[in-house]
Design a protein around this motif. Sequence first.
Motif, PDB file in Angstrom:
ATOM      1  N   TRP A  69      46.515  54.168  32.555  1.00  0.00           N
ATOM      2  CA  TRP A  69      45.582  54.280  31.413  1.00  0.00           C
ATOM      3  C   TRP A  69      44.380  55.124  31.830  1.00  0.00           C
ATOM      4  CZ3 TRP A  69      44.521  49.580  27.801  1.00  0.00           C
ATOM      5  CH2 TRP A  69      45.719  48.978  27.413  1.00  0.00           C
TER       6      TRP A  69
ATOM      7  N   ASN B  82      54.429  51.162  35.850  1.00  0.00           N
ATOM      8  CA  ASN B  82      54.701  51.092  34.420  1.00  0.00           C
ATOM      9  C   ASN B  82      53.833  52.027  33.579  1.00  0.00           C
ATOM     10  OD1 ASN B  82      56.096  50.112  32.158  1.00  0.00           O
ATOM     11  ND2 ASN B  82      54.583  48.515  31.796  1.00  0.00           N
ATOM     12  N   GLN B  83      52.534  51.812  33.593  1.00  0.00           N
ATOM     13  CA  GLN B  83      51.637  52.634  32.774  1.00  0.00           C
ATOM     14  C   GLN B  83      50.392  53.011  33.569  1.00  0.00           C
ATOM     15  OE1 GLN B  83      50.635  50.483  29.183  1.00  0.00           O
ATOM     16  NE2 GLN B  83      52.654  50.828  28.285  1.00  0.00           N
TER      17      GLN B  83
ATOM     18  N   ALA C  56      54.992  61.377  30.601  1.00  0.00           N
ATOM     19  CA  ALA C  56      56.057  60.410  30.841  1.00  0.00           C
ATOM     20  C   ALA C  56      56.875  60.936  32.010  1.00  0.00           C
ATOM     21  CB  ALA C  56      56.932  60.244  29.605  1.00  0.00           C
TER      22      ALA C  56
ATOM     23  N   ILE D  72      47.696  56.934  27.554  1.00  0.00           N
ATOM     24  CA  ILE D  72      48.568  56.246  28.511  1.00  0.00           C
ATOM     25  C   ILE D  72      49.666  57.188  28.977  1.00  0.00           C
ATOM     26  CG2 ILE D  72      50.185  54.308  28.799  1.00  0.00           C
ATOM     27  CD1 ILE D  72      48.617  52.792  26.669  1.00  0.00           C
ATOM     28  N   SER D  73      49.884  57.232  30.301  1.00  0.00           N
ATOM     29  CA  SER D  73      51.075  57.891  30.837  1.00  0.00           C
ATOM     30  C   SER D  73      52.086  56.826  31.241  1.00  0.00           C
ATOM     31  CB  SER D  73      50.726  58.766  32.046  1.00  0.00           C
ATOM     32  OG  SER D  73      50.118  59.971  31.638  1.00  0.00           O
ATOM     33  N   PHE D  74      53.354  57.189  31.151  1.00  0.00           N
ATOM     34  CA  PHE D  74      54.437  56.225  31.348  1.00  0.00           C
ATOM     35  C   PHE D  74      55.200  56.541  32.625  1.00  0.00           C
ATOM     36  CE2 PHE D  74      53.180  56.143  27.033  1.00  0.00           C
ATOM     37  CZ  PHE D  74      53.224  54.799  26.707  1.00  0.00           C
ATOM     38  N   SER D  75      55.236  55.570  33.507  1.00  0.00           N
ATOM     39  CA  SER D  75      55.923  55.703  34.787  1.00  0.00           C
ATOM     40  C   SER D  75      57.312  55.104  34.692  1.00  0.00           C
ATOM     41  CB  SER D  75      55.109  54.988  35.859  1.00  0.00           C
ATOM     42  OG  SER D  75      55.865  54.844  37.043  1.00  0.00           O
TER      43      SER D  75
ATOM     44  N   TYR E 157      49.778  48.891  34.960  1.00  0.00           N
ATOM     45  CA  TYR E 157      49.763  47.799  33.987  1.00  0.00           C
ATOM     46  C   TYR E 157      51.190  47.291  33.930  1.00  0.00           C
ATOM     47  CZ  TYR E 157      49.285  45.143  29.642  1.00  0.00           C
ATOM     48  OH  TYR E 157      49.301  44.139  28.684  1.00  0.00           O
TER      49      TYR E 157
ATOM     50  N   GLY F  65      58.080  55.959  25.729  1.00  0.00           N
ATOM     51  CA  GLY F  65      56.680  56.359  25.868  1.00  0.00           C
ATOM     52  C   GLY F  65      56.166  57.068  24.622  1.00  0.00           C
TER      53      GLY F  65
ATOM     54  N   GLN G 297      47.508  56.521  22.137  1.00  0.00           N
ATOM     55  CA  GLN G 297      48.564  57.530  22.179  1.00  0.00           C
ATOM     56  C   GLN G 297      47.925  58.897  22.307  1.00  0.00           C
ATOM     57  OE1 GLN G 297      50.816  58.070  18.559  1.00  0.00           O
ATOM     58  NE2 GLN G 297      52.661  58.532  19.708  1.00  0.00           N
TER      59      GLN G 297
END
Lengths: 510, 510
Positions: free
Chosen positions: B385, B382-383, B151, B374-377, B402, B248, B145
């Motif tokens: 890293w 999806n992610q 996000a 991690i960024s959230f798509s 991922y 996220g 995190q």
Amino acid sequence: MTTRRALLEGIAAAGGINAAVAALGALGGLLPTPAQAAAPVLPRGGRPVIVIGGGIAGLVTALELKRAGWPVKLLEASDRPGGRCLTLRAGDTVREADGTTQKVEWDSAPHLYMNPGPARIPHHHRGILGYCKQLGVALETLVNQNGAALAEGPDGPVPLRQVNAGLRGLVAELAAKGLPRGTLEAPLTTADLEALRAMLRGFGALDHQLRWQGSSRAGWAERPGLEEGKPTAPLDPAVLLNPVLWRGATFAEGIDYAATMLQPVGGIDAIARALAKALGDSLVLNAEVFALRRTEAGARVEWRDRQRNGRLKQETAARVVLALPAPVLAALDTDLAAPRRDALRDLFYASAGKLAFQCERRFWEDEHAIYGGISFSARDVNQLWYPSHGFHARKGILLGAYIWGGAAGARFAGRTPAQRAEAAVADGKALHADYAAQVAKPVSVAWGNMPLARGAWVEWTEPQRAASYALLRAPEGPYHFAGEHLSHQTAWMEGALISAWAALEGLAWG
Amino acid sequence: MTTRRALLEGIAAAGGINAAVAALGALGGLLPTPAQAAAPVLPRGGRPVIVIGGGIAGLVTALELKRAGWPVKLLEASDRPGGRCLTLRAGDTVREADGTTQKVEWDSAPHLYMNPGPARIPHHHRGILGYCKQLGVALETLVNQNGAALAEGPDGPVPLRQVNAGLRGLVAELAAKGLPRGTLEAPLTTADLEALRAMLRGFGALDHQLRWQGSSRAGWAERPGLEEGKPTAPLDPAVLLNPVLWRGATFAEGIDYAATMLQPVGGIDAIARALAKALGDSLVLNAEVFALRRTEAGARVEWRDRQRNGRLKQETAARVVLALPAPVLAALDTDLAAPRRDALRDLFYASAGKLAFQCERRFWEDEHAIYGGISFSARDVNQLWYPSHGFHARKGILLGAYIWGGAAGARFAGRTPAQRAEAAVADGKALHADYAAQVAKPVSVAWGNMPLARGAWVEWTEPQRAASYALLRAPEGPYHFAGEHLSHQTAWMEGALISAWAALEGLAWG
């Protein structure tokens, strides 16, 4: 989903969120790109400069001058660069102003060290990270927030994950209770409310009735394995309201404490050593300045060479940068103007301190699965820091106290090192029952007692900022000034560096 | 402060927290000490065992048998140990079941790798951490995190710190609105309410009127330096309610995702290699089992030696441990009972996958101060890293997708590697505008296409658990069984290991 404006007004109408939150204009493309932090571009080859004080502010000032081809000499009173940017290891000595001396008796190994001053770098402190990158200082993650670490509650230690899950559950359930039920107040649509409820459920791990009944976020009473796990029972809300608990679970929300935090591999002084190496022979160690006088061409600096029986030396330069903590500068024999000397003397420095133990066994890993992070004490020691490096290694250095100042800081500074250790062991037992048997070889640094610092960091009051900040930052004749106290990032290396860059601007154009 | 019971009832009376939270009895000394996870103690020198499948479950089973002096041989079909515990580096090849082949064209350097399967170890997964400690597998922090990561919101990417601060502010303000005002409902005392309000203020960074007006927790619009900083404006609540954002900012609350997360230095396969090294010549690579038959003394295993032109081999043992993914085991020619074969075939495995790029420049560090995390798509990828290692190094491996399975997983698996990369670049642009110019040399692993896995992890349904879990775990004649699918820690190495320990119990006493 309705428009965001309608939803916003809907929530406001339902007694919810403040209309001031509706900064709708700020939304498009709101991703701020951090400015590439960089030192000011200096004209080539300016007049000779002497920098006094080899902490981060002085080191950065001198290095940038040297890079720009200015004749520069950095005088540092101690036998090492860095000032409060200090790492202690096997064989080091801590000497306090009154002559109290501690020898560091730890084993010699790369992971066995303590950073008594700055110890962590927020990911957005782009200045100091920039120097780390330029100078090849290897970095690794520092774990600042760890759900397995503990907070000392009224009934004993509680894992922070349990506190955090409890707070989120309690607050989300209270928020859900406050939402309109039955008839909906316009213009909050059913879809809006459902989106809000879904978020609250996810935010707090609430059940379908929007109640906090506990969840595995708080930890396992029985771990899952061959069978399903059973979550820990929820904490009593009254326990959650204990400030040690909720503050411990909240502190890393702060922008300067949030992940990712970084640390140099092997000790914070890697930064000071890298800056010193880049400075080469422009850095003079053991040079204890005791007097400053203006001259026609600039200023004269008088100093003692502590390596050669205190032999007296002096030299002159067109400009002198005073990169010393205010209490140290205030104690020198100078011809600075009286209002500045008064303001320097009036600045309050935190009597913060740290204490570390060597442990034969990393009991925090073995027994609690604590890998790095901070436990929160209700007592003087305030915080315990577990090392974020050397996982599973033999032995470890456990920070057994990080005291920010105040009455606890005064008590800490007023004790002998042995008394500090005894008090720290007593306090630590409340977090780790077997503490006394696990910790050994204490080393403590009370910054108020350190002769070349006389405090940990400045604590500005609002009236002092208004009255003295501009005065203390302004150059005075040949004298320029730098140090964390001359910034709004006090106590951080980043603040020292920003003040140094400002001093460089003053030298370049002043 | 009143007693906790009174406070609790007070909050309940005020329309607040569920009475079920009042697990007061659970409070005293509630600190759970994690059990020292350990393999079962086996009797010395049992009958000969063949273990089939050199993933974590098979490696652990074989190692513990070997340690106890049992004659054991582990047959692994591929040319490396680990199964899904896999690291890809320069020169490696990814071969899918249909013959599609990718060569990893990255530079060769310790920090340039990808873990296509398991990639992180929660700090409370004591089994796998125990083997890391025993076998000297060096560990470092994995940043799961990171507030600087992004996000994808409806209007573009938003730093997670801004989402997190906004959620806490919004929820705390809503909670405060729901508290009793004016006349207090007994027995909530003024002191109780004040403690609750203080907590809400701290929890959400609310102002003194308990309103969320923004704070530096969300980030800086103008950083502090010589002058005070200015916080980023609060996010619109409607944006916060976007599930990509709040999920996220919430995912790392989960017990298996919370700090501290760990990773082996240099790649997850360090664990498989350490286990294999400890096994020595008990491990036979390139041994592709194709048939199993019971014999009077146990079972006969027929296999091909893939290194020697597929030469056929067979051997017998008193017991055979089948540590294979269910779809792989189901496809073998065996004399397992029909109900088991049916149950194996019915198990659903996630078609999860990952894709990674080599980047010439660590643009996420340079431009966004993103160090790990991690960024959230909102899209198929999806992610994203970011590596938690090699900070500031030249180049980096960025995980550009991922995908956990579902429709996106099916699309991913159905595409050629080049098509996957093209889609990942298109998706990634929504998080990093300059993405296409920054990423290169894609490598993808779609686990459903991998011949020796046929899926990433099991996805049990509740009815299947009820009907088949006990059946699939139970030994059958000479056959014993292990694998992550035979645990309640599915998809984790810890689950594979727990199933292995259970199989060892079965061998010891069965």
